[in-house]
Design a protein around this motif. Structure first.
Motif, PDB file in Angstrom:
ATOM      1  N   HIS A 171      70.200  58.129  13.455  1.00 23.20           N
ATOM      2  CA  HIS A 171      69.076  58.207  12.518  1.00 23.20           C
ATOM      3  C   HIS A 171      68.426  56.832  12.371  1.00 23.20           C
ATOM      4  O   HIS A 171      67.196  56.689  12.428  1.00 23.20           O
ATOM      5  N   HIS A 172      69.263  55.810  12.209  1.00 25.23           N
ATOM      6  CA  HIS A 172      68.743  54.442  12.068  1.00 25.23           C
ATOM      7  C   HIS A 172      68.013  53.979  13.339  1.00 25.23           C
ATOM      8  O   HIS A 172      66.932  53.399  13.265  1.00 25.23           O
ATOM      9  N   ILE A 173      68.610  54.235  14.495  1.00 27.66           N
ATOM     10  CA  ILE A 173      68.017  53.801  15.765  1.00 27.66           C
ATOM     11  C   ILE A 173      66.670  54.476  16.006  1.00 27.66           C
ATOM     12  O   ILE A 173      65.708  53.826  16.394  1.00 27.66           O
ATOM     13  N   ARG A 174      66.611  55.781  15.779  1.00 22.19           N
ATOM     14  CA  ARG A 174      65.403  56.534  16.095  1.00 22.19           C
ATOM     15  C   ARG A 174      64.351  56.528  15.003  1.00 22.19           C
ATOM     16  O   ARG A 174      63.149  56.571  15.291  1.00 22.19           O
ATOM     17  N   LEU A 175      64.785  56.511  13.739  1.00 22.92           N
ATOM     18  CA  LEU A 175      63.820  56.648  12.647  1.00 22.92           C
ATOM     19  C   LEU A 175      63.716  55.419  11.752  1.00 22.92           C
ATOM     20  O   LEU A 175      62.873  55.386  10.859  1.00 22.92           O
TER      21      LEU A 175
END
Length: 176
Positions: A171-175
């Motif tokens: 979630h952190h990497i993509r968003l």
């Protein structure tokens, strides 16, 4: 303060794990018997598609009698490359063959009791190859919006700590 494992003996073993009893010396010189579980490495994989949806499995864990979302996972066979095992598990459990995998993280989910290391990989593309070979592993497979992950974790819908950590990192990497 370092504990020292003076010796250990196997109490029970099978092809997946062994239960051992260790004679441990504490920093103050006292000894204690400590049970531990030695496990094979675990390979985990998922895919996050262009729509920022992550491929998850909805499954029941009889040990805790709980339902939850998980990533495809399984033990690494003798001589098998961990990344290859992750791809194999994803295809067997979901019916999707991942594109190039990238290492996300490795975690020790219960290092006070076991030496288990879970190696988690992810891909940005996958090809559907047919129904999962191991369809007994989950009730269903679904593409879940990655933006839903933090709320799912808070609600307890991702009960496994290793899965929650991986999904929150994705979630952190993509968003962001």
């Amino acid at each position: 303060m370092r504990w020292k494992n003076l010796r250990e003996r196997t109490v029970y073993e099978n092809r997946w794990f062994s239960v051992n009893l260790a004679d441990v010396r504490l920093p103050d010189g006292r000894h204690l018997d400590h049970y531990l579980i030695r496990l094979r490495p675990v390979a985990v994989a998922t895919v996050v598609n262009a729509a920022n949806e992550v491929l998850l499995l909805w499954r029941h864990r009889f040990i805790t009698d709980a339902w939850g979302w998980e990533l495809a996972a399984g033990v690494v066979e003798d001589g098998e490359d961990i990344e290859v095992a992750a791809a194999r598990e994803m295809e067997e459990e979901t019916g999707w063959r991942p594109g190039p995998l990238r290492h996300l993280l490795s975690v020790e989910p219960s290092n006070g009791l076991t030496d288990a290391r879970h190696h988690i990989y992810w891909a940005e593309e996958a090809a559907y190859v047919g129904p999962p070979e191991d369809d007994f592993e989950s009730d269903r497979r679904a593409w879940v919006p990655l933006k839903s992950v933090p709320d799912m974790v808070v609600r307890g819908e991702v009960p496994a700590a290793n899965m929650a950590a991986a999904l929150l990192l994705l979630h952190h990497i993509r968003l962001g």
